[in-house]
Design an enzyme around this catalytic site. Structure first.
Site, mmCIF file in Angstrom:
data_model
loop_
_atom_site.group_PDB
_atom_site.id
_atom_site.type_symbol
_atom_site.label_atom_id
_atom_site.label_comp_id
_atom_site.label_asym_id
_atom_site.label_seq_id
_atom_site.Cartn_x
_atom_site.Cartn_y
_atom_site.Cartn_z
ATOM 1 N N TRP A 217 0.863 -1.280 -0.015
ATOM 2 C CA TRP A 217 0.224 -0.036 0.118
ATOM 3 C C TRP A 217 0.790 1.255 0.045
ATOM 4 O O TRP A 217 0.513 2.248 -0.410
ATOM 5 C CB TRP A 217 -0.981 0.163 1.082
ATOM 6 C CG TRP A 217 -0.183 0.379 2.553
ATOM 7 C CD1 TRP A 217 0.903 -0.361 2.931
ATOM 8 C CD2 TRP A 217 -0.787 1.314 3.577
ATOM 9 N NE1 TRP A 217 1.411 0.383 4.311
ATOM 10 C CE2 TRP A 217 0.186 1.114 4.540
ATOM 11 C CE3 TRP A 217 -1.800 1.950 3.789
ATOM 12 C CZ2 TRP A 217 0.080 1.910 5.778
ATOM 13 C CZ3 TRP A 217 -1.874 2.769 4.851
ATOM 14 C CH2 TRP A 217 -1.203 2.731 5.971
ATOM 15 N N ASP A 218 2.054 1.071 0.354
ATOM 16 C CA ASP A 218 3.179 2.122 0.469
ATOM 17 C C ASP A 218 3.026 2.943 -0.858
ATOM 18 O O ASP A 218 2.971 4.235 -0.813
ATOM 19 C CB ASP A 218 4.401 1.658 0.442
ATOM 20 C CG ASP A 218 4.963 0.622 1.494
ATOM 21 O OD1 ASP A 218 4.045 0.058 2.109
ATOM 22 O OD2 ASP A 218 6.006 0.779 1.912
ATOM 23 N N GLU B 6 0.603 -2.624 12.349
ATOM 24 C CA GLU B 6 0.764 -4.149 12.656
ATOM 25 C C GLU B 6 0.940 -4.633 14.039
ATOM 26 O O GLU B 6 1.273 -5.778 14.131
ATOM 27 C CB GLU B 6 2.105 -4.582 11.686
ATOM 28 C CG GLU B 6 1.699 -4.452 10.312
ATOM 29 C CD GLU B 6 2.784 -4.734 9.194
ATOM 30 O OE1 GLU B 6 3.836 -5.148 9.671
ATOM 31 O OE2 GLU B 6 2.387 -4.881 7.920
ATOM 32 N N LYS C 53 2.511 0.673 15.698
ATOM 33 C CA LYS C 53 3.802 0.915 15.184
ATOM 34 C C LYS C 53 3.823 2.089 14.483
ATOM 35 O O LYS C 53 4.871 2.711 13.990
ATOM 36 C CB LYS C 53 3.851 -0.448 14.035
ATOM 37 C CG LYS C 53 5.080 -0.625 13.429
ATOM 38 C CD LYS C 53 4.952 -1.978 12.628
ATOM 39 C CE LYS C 53 6.215 -1.965 11.577
ATOM 40 N NZ LYS C 53 5.821 -3.069 10.913
ATOM 41 N N GLN C 54 2.822 2.617 14.010
ATOM 42 C CA GLN C 54 2.668 3.608 13.262
ATOM 43 C C GLN C 54 1.322 4.428 13.070
ATOM 44 O O GLN C 54 0.484 3.685 13.911
ATOM 45 C CB GLN C 54 2.960 3.252 11.658
ATOM 46 C CG GLN C 54 1.781 2.261 11.216
ATOM 47 C CD GLN C 54 2.292 1.588 10.088
ATOM 48 O OE1 GLN C 54 2.801 0.177 10.255
ATOM 49 N NE2 GLN C 54 2.115 1.679 8.904
#
Lengths: 768, 768
Positions: A357-358, A489, A597-598
């Protein structure tokens, strides 16, 4: 500092000079091919350090994924981008000692990459085992004008001797594919040996084939010049050019070679068409020389900068770092509608060369607004793999729509750990979101009709089949999407991930919206895709009833239904050496805590700026900032943008600076495996969506500029619906200049700016 | 039908005669060794069908687990029980043709297993490639008197010829370990080659060593007799017995061999003590013959039936099937405090010979109440692996207590898929529950002090560290346990699994209860284990505040916090061929639905009969029955028991019959991989806890008998706190007879029965 200097990366300015890191930083590419800037004597010899590599976007092999326990529907195969023979490779023979048999000493003296033209200039100091010293200079570029070409010029100048030097230029032989350690799942891990065979041709020509994926490509090498000392041995076992030189320190020798690196072919079709392919490959270089090829490529590179440059005044290192990011993005992006952007670009085999998806969420905006034809090609790749995504949906027992793979090269799912792989079904909505972004910015209705609507429709169909209406608890009556993994994640297999649900809602609404447009534009298309009013009504209903978890007590958007039930991970007392946490804690530990994580829920706030007022955004921001590790390189850019939106310029700048130079400063310590392409895209997002504050406001395209202290200027161009607009921001004003295209109105804060060509509009920046 | 007949399993009565299935059904064992009833000519030859195997409980090798993506703390190694050389093996040589070189035709004529004595009698019809025919009869048993011994007698009678027959008896050679297909995660999948070496000794003696687990054991083979035709070649490359026979149809020949199968040794210690081990191994058979060895074993087998038999009158097939189950349980259970019960007993390599919660929750009750010394040995195995469980808790970032492995042989976690492995942390509470059950039934305070309390304490400590107090939502203020997997593997990584939480609560309370007992019994032990009043108070508090999800609308116990948010899987319309679902659906599909592999919440209702009244139980039962597939063989027994409790005898009988004969009828189609040991334990549970209704009531040990229509009688014995009690139930009455031990009061329904020796008490059964 001259203007050119601001486009140059010098070896002396790098943080360190470990071979793997330097090879990544100076890797050249053009979306089709990528060449690491390795030791040119290395070839395949383990006597030299480093990881040379030529990568062709989309050229991969398959190996079976081995599971401890395998379950139904698991991804079957690893897809691994192939490490191909290094085209920089050459062999010296001095005093009867060959550099491929007995290692020579070779020292990097300088590397200067002129990104303004795309030329990489390198100087090595070479010492033979017999103590003869010479300088080896390389000039090389990956052609931006003809994606199959890589061109290199060698200059050899003796230092402490006069005498004979033999140069042999032949294809390197790669006898083992990537097989690295198994302790870090972010690195590439396995691959098959390539099959390399020489074909009869007028120049050294190799066919490279994979074992399992049944792919072949041609690699031809041609001497670009007419020096009679260059002897072609076309019929040798290893076809080569042999160059017998008599050199003195005063008389250097210079030779250029061009590599033609073919399209990727199915092996059967290759065999049928081999002669034609060889002819085509050699023809690309016919009549050309280094200068002519370079001129064509450099012209394209200059055009790239013309459209895509971002000027920052006030921080020269940052200025250079941003250009480094933008040019690497350009080098990484597939342009042929059948390839995408690998997570590490074409600079390394990290993440096995997979597309994530980046692309859609972090890199595509840069291309949409500055190189829309590349953006279209990237979405075209997704469209080209729609059949595989449909097949995957069926494997997942979903009867309609498609499910795009979480990670892939060939369009099939290659994720070997589904809770942080296939379960990230938001990939579907990410692609739909990006498709809409492209169409909205370009007004490319041809693409909408030919591909875009189908992408949006089929992903929307998936949501309707995957989710369901709850009949219980606070979700009763709502459309819910259970057991998914959001972007974060560290939190997997949850119910009603805010991000996923909000994106799915958007996806459903886009399908309804564009179906209405197609009713006017291309009613046949709707019939062809069997779109019914009932289906559209179902989309509408699911979107309207989409469950979006919200905590009334904290007044924040909730990452998932049970988010607050989990205790917070004690990040403050965690030793810095324990990050990223995923390398130090069993997943079951991380999953049990509130720890991200983000950006996850905040990713929704970022993508849907009209969803919340500033107070809501601040609450969300404060809450999630407290539980986020930024262990993913995709995180900080989003935090920087949102910090701007809540008018916290210090944080915005801090997050941005932490991430803008990730690779140049080897922030993550793993740039040797390749660049962090999404992070580079994120740095553009931070500048344009953050400091320039670009977004779709209630009235239309809107800017909310806010420069960090110390910056004098931020300037860039965007393409927008047939126009090109120059935006030039300083601490006090923003100036909008319509460079081409029809007049339009855009907004700077609440202020409407009516633009027409060559009549710049300057607006005072009002700080909140 | 004679009484003996009811203990006999005849080949003709089996459902089918596929070699693998038959080999499992007739496998012999004694808790230490297990021998599949394979083709005796097979050895290691692929020319014969079937999967011969000798298994030694606890003798395993290690191979690294390969993960598609590996994460921190993942189990490192597969542990795989070794397939050892088949002791039934022998070689014929007739007319110069050897059966190990050229396959002979061999046909099963009959097999009769007399479980009353433990003897297996088999007849084969053998035809040589030269058309000579003879009958080969085998009598064999695994000694129940000396666990290291396996004894076999061969009888050879020619049919269509007189002449010379040579028999060679030597150790088979196993050159490859289990490596089956990877499509069914329930089967064993990998292993290393064993190292087999002959040692100098007075009889063929082999050392068998593993490659990675560093284990060795001795296998000696001795001729039991004095026939001079039996020639020992002790110094041959392959030491053997060679028997030259001249046979006529009138004159058969008969030879007995004993196998001594050593303890499992660490390889270093083996090397130091090799001579002594050989001596000890040979000594076990010195002076013995087939009859003497069989007499000793049969006496122990008779004693087993004396204590453990269950008599069912009215259904002879079922009667036999139950005995088959009970005897297989007896054959499977480790008795040396360092081994447990493999999921497939010692009859096959399915599930790689691993130990699961199956032991504690499905099989241990049978042993607790009829063979308590074996129950103690099985719990002793858990105690022996406490250090490994402590280490595992540390790996999972849990600072105190232990975490037992979900599947293991050596005490280390061997689960390669943690969501349906390590996440099943209920294993901890299962072990604590079973420990309490053992102590409650036996009053074995020595075990409580020496091992039991520590098991209960350390598992309780884990819960306190793993869970937390919630501060949010309906769980606020409660002790919650998030991100776990309950018994049902179709629902993973959920929050507040009812079963897990209820069991953890019980575990915590047991620690408090037994700590109070130890204050009297062994206060030093409490100090040694650093038990403080504060810790016990924390246990109490967590137990008192344990969150137990309950749905007010349906008035049912909830499998987990979000259970009802998931839609129900459409089981009614699912084709029968799609079961078990896990072989036909990706986990992410199953996880998204309300669909259970087996009893989960109902397992709590079963284990804690006083938790709910009958109305609550019925609601739970009705609800969960509707979403349960019984894809696990552990499910139906529990449904049968609970059907009895809600007075639905038809269902109780139907569930029971579906499961009681699982292996004899090859219900699951995979009995060739080994018996379903837990299911066999479950059949005892159904009889004793279900139809006899045994449970701990409010007053004490209580029965609630209720025979299915068609049964005349259900009779069995239990041992209880130093007593043995005979229970004899018919449709109208239940008779309790205290066979030994002090008087006690037990309950039949509400009625108190005061028992003293030899004064049976008969109670009328009152049906609800």
């Amino acid at each position: 500092m001259s203007v050119d200097e601001q486009y140059q990366i010098h070896l002396q300015q790098l943080k360190h000079k470990e071979p793997g890191f330097v090879e990544t930083i100076y890797a050249l590419g053009n979306g089709h091919l990528g060449v690491r800037a390795s030791n040119p004597l290395q070839g395949n010899s383990p006597a030299y350090p480093g990881s040379p590599g030529l990568f062709i976007n989309g050229f991969y092999d398959l190996t079976p994924i081995t599971y401890g326990e395998a379950y139904f529907g698991y991804a079957h195969n690893n897809q691994t981008i192939c490490e191909l023979p290094d085209p920089r490779y050459l062999i010296f023979s001095v005093d009867g000692v060959r550099s491929d048999e007995t290692p020579y000493q070779i020292e990097m003296i300088d590397k200067t990459w002129d990104m303004a033209s795309g030329l990489l200039l390198e100087t090595f100091h070479v010492t033979t085992p017999t103590a003869k010293e010479f300088t080896l200079t390389l000039e090389s570029f990956a052609s931006q004008a003809e994606r199959h070409l890589y061109v290199i010029r060698y200059d050899i100048r003796t230092l402490n001797f006069s005498g004979s030097v033999t140069v042999i230029k032949q294809h390197a032989y790669v006898n083992q594919q990537i097989a690295r350690d198994n302790t870090d799942m972010r690195r590439a891990q396995r691959g098959n040996t390539l099959l390399q065979t020489y074909l009869p041709a007028a120049a050294p020509t190799m066919r490279i084939s994979t074992q399992k994926s049944q792919l072949s490509l041609l690699m031809t090498m041609q001497y670009l010049g007419s020096d009679p000392r260059v002897q072609l041995n076309a019929h040798a076992d290893v076809p080569n050019y042999e160059i017998q030189l008599q050199l003195t320190p005063e008389r250097s020798a210079q030779f250029s070679f061009g590599y033609s690196l073919g399209e990727i072919h199915n092996q059967l079709s290759f065999e049928v068409n081999q002669a034609r392919y060889i002819e085509k490959s050699l023809a690309r270089l016919a009549g050309e020389n280094f200068s002519s090829l370079f001129a064509a490529s450099a012209a394209r590179t200059r055009q790239f900068w013309q459209d895509s440059d971002v000027i920052i005044e006030g921080d020269p290192i940052l200025q250079k770092g941003i250009r480094f990011n933008l040019y690497h993005l350009y080098q990484a992006a597939g342009r042929d509608h059948s390839t995408d952007i690998p997570a590490k670009g074409l600079t390394g085999a990290g993440y096995e060369g997979h597309y994530f998806w980046d692309t859609e969420m972090y890199m595509l905006p840069f291309f949409i607004y500055t190189q829309p034809q590349i953006a279209k090609a990237l979405l075209g790749y997704r469209y080209a793999t729609l059949a595989e995504a449909g097949q995957r949906a069926r494997e997942m027992a979903i009867k309609s729509g498609v499910l795009f793979p979480w990670r892939t090269i060939n369009g099939e799912e290659a994720s070997a750990y589904f809770p942080a792989g296939t379960a990230q079904i938001h990939i579907n909505a990410d692609i739909a979101y990006a498709t809409d972004q492209y169409i909205s910015a370009t007004a490319d209705t041809d693409f909408l009709v030919s591909a875009g609507f189908e992408l949006i429709l089929e992903t929307a169909r998936f949501w309707l089949a995957y989710g369901n209406y709850a009949d219980h608890g606070p979700q009763a009556g709502h459309f819910v999407i259970n057991r998914v993994t959001g972007p974060d994640e560290y939190t997997v297999l949850i119910d009603n991930n805010y991000y996923t649900n909000r994106m799915a809602q958007h996806n459903l609404r886009l399908a309804v919206k564009y179906a209405a447009e197609l009713k006017q534009l291309a009613p046949d298309k709707l019939a062809e895709l069997a779109v019914t009013d009932a289906e559209l009504a179902a989309f509408k209903k699911a979107a309207a009833n989409m469950y979006l978890p919200y905590d009334a007590q904290h007044q924040i958007k909730l990452q998932d239904d049970n988010a607050l039930n989990r205790p917070r991970f004690d990040l403050k007392n965690e030793p810095a050496t324990n990050f990223p946490l995923l390398l130090h804690y069993h997943p079951l530990v991380l999953y049990r805590y509130q720890v991200n994580k983000q950006a996850d829920t905040l990713m929704s706030d970022f993508l849907f700026p009209l969803d919340q007022d500033e107070a809501q955004l601040r609450r969300d921001y404060d809450y999630y900032e407290g539980i986020t590790t930024h262990d993913s390189s995709l995180s900080r850019a989003i935090f920087s943008i949102l910090a701007n939106r809540i008018h916290d310029p210090d944080k915005a700048q801090a997050y941005f600076l932490d991430t803008a130079l990730t690779d140049l400063t080897d922030l993550k310590g793993n740039s040797e495996d390749g660049i962090h392409a999404a992070n580079m895209g994120g740095s553009w997002l931070s500048l344009i969506y953050g400091f320039a504050g670009m977004h779709y406001g209630t009235d239309g395209l809107t800017f909310a500029p806010q420069l960090p202290a110390g910056w004098f200027r931020l300037s860039f161009k965007i393409k927008y619906r047939g126009r090109q607009i120059d935006i030039d921001i300083n601490q006090k004003t923003a100036t909008f200049n319509l460079l081409s295209g029809a007049p339009l109105t855009l907004y700077c804060g609440p202020e409407a700016c009516d633009l027409s060509q060559k009549m710049p509009v300057t607006v005072d920046i009002k700080h909140a």
